[in-house]
Design a protein around this motif. Structure first.
Motif, PDB file in Angstrom:
ATOM      1  N   THR A 144       0.840  -1.196   0.000  1.00 59.29           N
ATOM      2  CA  THR A 144       0.000   0.000   0.000  1.00 59.29           C
ATOM      3  C   THR A 144       0.876   1.249   0.000  1.00 59.29           C
ATOM      4  N   ALA A 145       2.107   1.116   0.490  1.00 61.28           N
ATOM      5  CA  ALA A 145       3.059   2.234   0.458  1.00 61.28           C
ATOM      6  C   ALA A 145       3.460   2.605  -0.962  1.00 61.28           C
ATOM      7  N   GLY A 146       3.132   1.750  -1.927  1.00 61.39           N
ATOM      8  CA  GLY A 146       3.368   2.065  -3.326  1.00 61.39           C
ATOM      9  C   GLY A 146       2.198   2.766  -3.977  1.00 61.39           C
ATOM     10  N   LYS A 147       1.145   3.028  -3.203  1.00 61.01           N
ATOM     11  CA  LYS A 147      -0.060   3.628  -3.765  1.00 61.01           C
ATOM     12  C   LYS A 147      -0.478   4.930  -3.063  1.00 61.01           C
ATOM     13  N   TRP A 148       0.166   5.269  -1.963  1.00 57.21           N
ATOM     14  CA  TRP A 148      -0.208   6.478  -1.244  1.00 57.21           C
ATOM     15  C   TRP A 148       0.992   6.991  -0.451  1.00 57.21           C
ATOM     16  N   GLY A 149       0.858   8.165   0.159  1.00 56.65           N
ATOM     17  CA  GLY A 149       1.928   8.724   0.964  1.00 56.65           C
ATOM     18  C   GLY A 149       1.744   8.401   2.432  1.00 56.65           C
ATOM     19  N   SER A 150       2.848   8.386   3.153  1.00 53.92           N
ATOM     20  CA  SER A 150       2.792   8.155   4.599  1.00 53.92           C
ATOM     21  C   SER A 150       4.023   8.758   5.256  1.00 53.92           C
ATOM     22  N   VAL A 181       1.903  -9.695 -15.804  1.00 52.99           N
ATOM     23  CA  VAL A 181       2.710  -9.059 -14.759  1.00 52.99           C
ATOM     24  C   VAL A 181       1.764  -8.294 -13.839  1.00 52.99           C
ATOM     25  N   ASN A 182       1.729  -8.687 -12.581  1.00 52.10           N
ATOM     26  CA  ASN A 182       0.854  -8.044 -11.605  1.00 52.10           C
ATOM     27  C   ASN A 182       1.609  -7.821 -10.295  1.00 52.10           C
ATOM     28  N   ALA A 183       1.077  -6.950  -9.475  1.00 50.11           N
ATOM     29  CA  ALA A 183       1.664  -6.683  -8.162  1.00 50.11           C
ATOM     30  C   ALA A 183       0.619  -6.870  -7.080  1.00 50.11           C
ATOM     31  N   ILE A 184       1.085  -7.309  -5.933  1.00 49.62           N
ATOM     32  CA  ILE A 184       0.255  -7.377  -4.730  1.00 49.62           C
ATOM     33  C   ILE A 184       0.684  -6.234  -3.819  1.00 49.62           C
ATOM     34  N   TYR A 237      -3.500 -17.458  -6.908  1.00 52.89           N
ATOM     35  CA  TYR A 237      -4.396 -17.061  -8.005  1.00 52.89           C
ATOM     36  C   TYR A 237      -3.621 -16.395  -9.137  1.00 52.89           C
ATOM     37  N   LEU A 238      -2.734 -15.463  -8.789  1.00 47.99           N
ATOM     38  CA  LEU A 238      -1.990 -14.743  -9.820  1.00 47.99           C
ATOM     39  C   LEU A 238      -0.982 -15.632 -10.540  1.00 47.99           C
ATOM     40  N   GLY A 239      -0.572 -16.711  -9.903  1.00 48.89           N
ATOM     41  CA  GLY A 239       0.359 -17.631 -10.544  1.00 48.89           C
ATOM     42  C   GLY A 239      -0.309 -18.707 -11.369  1.00 48.89           C
ATOM     43  N   GLY A 248      -1.026  -6.112 -15.369  1.00 46.87           N
ATOM     44  CA  GLY A 248      -0.807  -4.698 -15.107  1.00 46.87           C
ATOM     45  C   GLY A 248      -1.500  -4.166 -13.875  1.00 46.87           C
ATOM     46  N   GLN A 249      -2.014  -5.044 -13.025  1.00 44.57           N
ATOM     47  CA  GLN A 249      -2.778  -4.625 -11.852  1.00 44.57           C
ATOM     48  C   GLN A 249      -1.910  -4.626 -10.587  1.00 44.57           C
ATOM     49  N   SER A 250      -2.202  -3.684  -9.711  1.00 44.78           N
ATOM     50  CA  SER A 250      -1.574  -3.622  -8.389  1.00 44.78           C
ATOM     51  C   SER A 250      -2.701  -3.725  -7.368  1.00 44.78           C
ATOM     52  N   ILE A 251      -2.830  -4.902  -6.789  1.00 36.32           N
ATOM     53  CA  ILE A 251      -4.031  -5.269  -6.045  1.00 36.32           C
ATOM     54  C   ILE A 251      -3.833  -5.035  -4.552  1.00 36.32           C
TER      55      ILE A 251
END
Length: 260
Positions: A144-150, A181-184, A237-239, A248-251
């Motif tokens: 989540t630190a890759g999607k918002w500031g803290s 290619v996806n990210a968690i 699931y992603l594998g 291309g999703q960051s879930i």
């Protein structure tokens, strides 16, 4: 559903503890053959023994993901041993919490070397084979630190924002080859890293680790710290073939902490 990863060969970095170990356990249960990678070879061997897989389905390699040559050599060993790499889980990561003005440039470099360049090294080593076979799953562990500031973790956030951006770009370039290619993006997960976070935040902010957790959970609608096995289930699931339409999703998997 079981055996969703039968006949699949997976590399998992940072596999000696926490989320990486949970993913290794889930992948083993789903039938994958595994190469487990971490810096601590003794802990890797403990995981290997605990999984109880036959020797033909598992190997371990102790290395630092910042060592590009070692990453490429490890992938070559996996391809020689198992014939290919079907799934790459880029899970290795490090964390360092400080107020921005207390960081030195090396702190940022250390975060980027592991959290970003480790992903880059293993992905560049695995992708050519995946593209040649027109099959592959790449799963990047962001945050989540890759999607918002803290506050007090700008170096970590920068590295995870970079992973999210890289995931999107790679998805576009790999899609003609049927490679996803996806990210968690985990939120607050009960791991050793969270315990380290509690100690670092206590030092940098002057509040106790337990008070920090209570403060964080006020922003989590589900009101609890998640378990590594919950992240592992998404990684399965992603594998698997079930996720063949997703790229291309960051879930977010964070108890609702980031709603977007």
């Amino acid at each position: 559903m079981a055996h969703r990863l039968d006949q699949q060969v997976a590399i998992i970095t940072g596999a000696s503890r926490g989320i990486g170990r949970a993913i290794a356990e889930a992948y083993a249960a789903e039938g994958a053959s595994l190469c487990l990678i971490a810096t601590d070879e003794s802990r890797l061997n403990e995981v290997k023994d605990a999984l109880g897989l036959p020797p033909e389905r598992i190997m371990t390699t102790g290395l630092n993901v910042t060592d590009r040559d070692a990453c490429f050599a490890a992938v070559a060993q996996v391809e020689h041993r198992f014939g290919r790499v079907d799934v790459l889980v880029n899970n290795a990561g490090v964390y360092r919490a400080k107020p921005f003005m207390d960081y030195v440039p090396q702190d940022f470099q250390d975060m980027l070397d592991v959290n970003l360049f480790g992903v880059l090294h293993f992905t560049q080593a695995c992708l050519p084979g995946m593209q040649a076979r027109e099959h592959g799953r790449i799963i990047n562990m962001a945050s989540t630190a890759g999607k918002w500031g803290s506050r007090n973790q700008s170096a970590y956030n920068v590295s995870k924002h970079a992973v999210v951006g890289l995931t999107r770009c790679l998805a576009l370039e790999a899609s003609p080859y049927k490679v996803t290619v996806n990210a968690i993006c985990p939120g607050f997960i009960q791991t050793d890293m969270v315990e380290e976070l509690k100690a670092q935040v206590a030092l940098s902010s002057g509040i106790s680790g337990d008070d920090m957790v209570k403060a964080v959970l006020t922003r989590v609608p589900l009101g609890r710290v998640l378990e590594p096995c919950e992240i592992a289930s998404l990684a399965v699931y992603l594998g698997s073939a079930e996720s063949r339409g997703m790229t291309g999703q960051s879930i977010h998997l964070d108890g609702g902490m980031v709603l977007s």
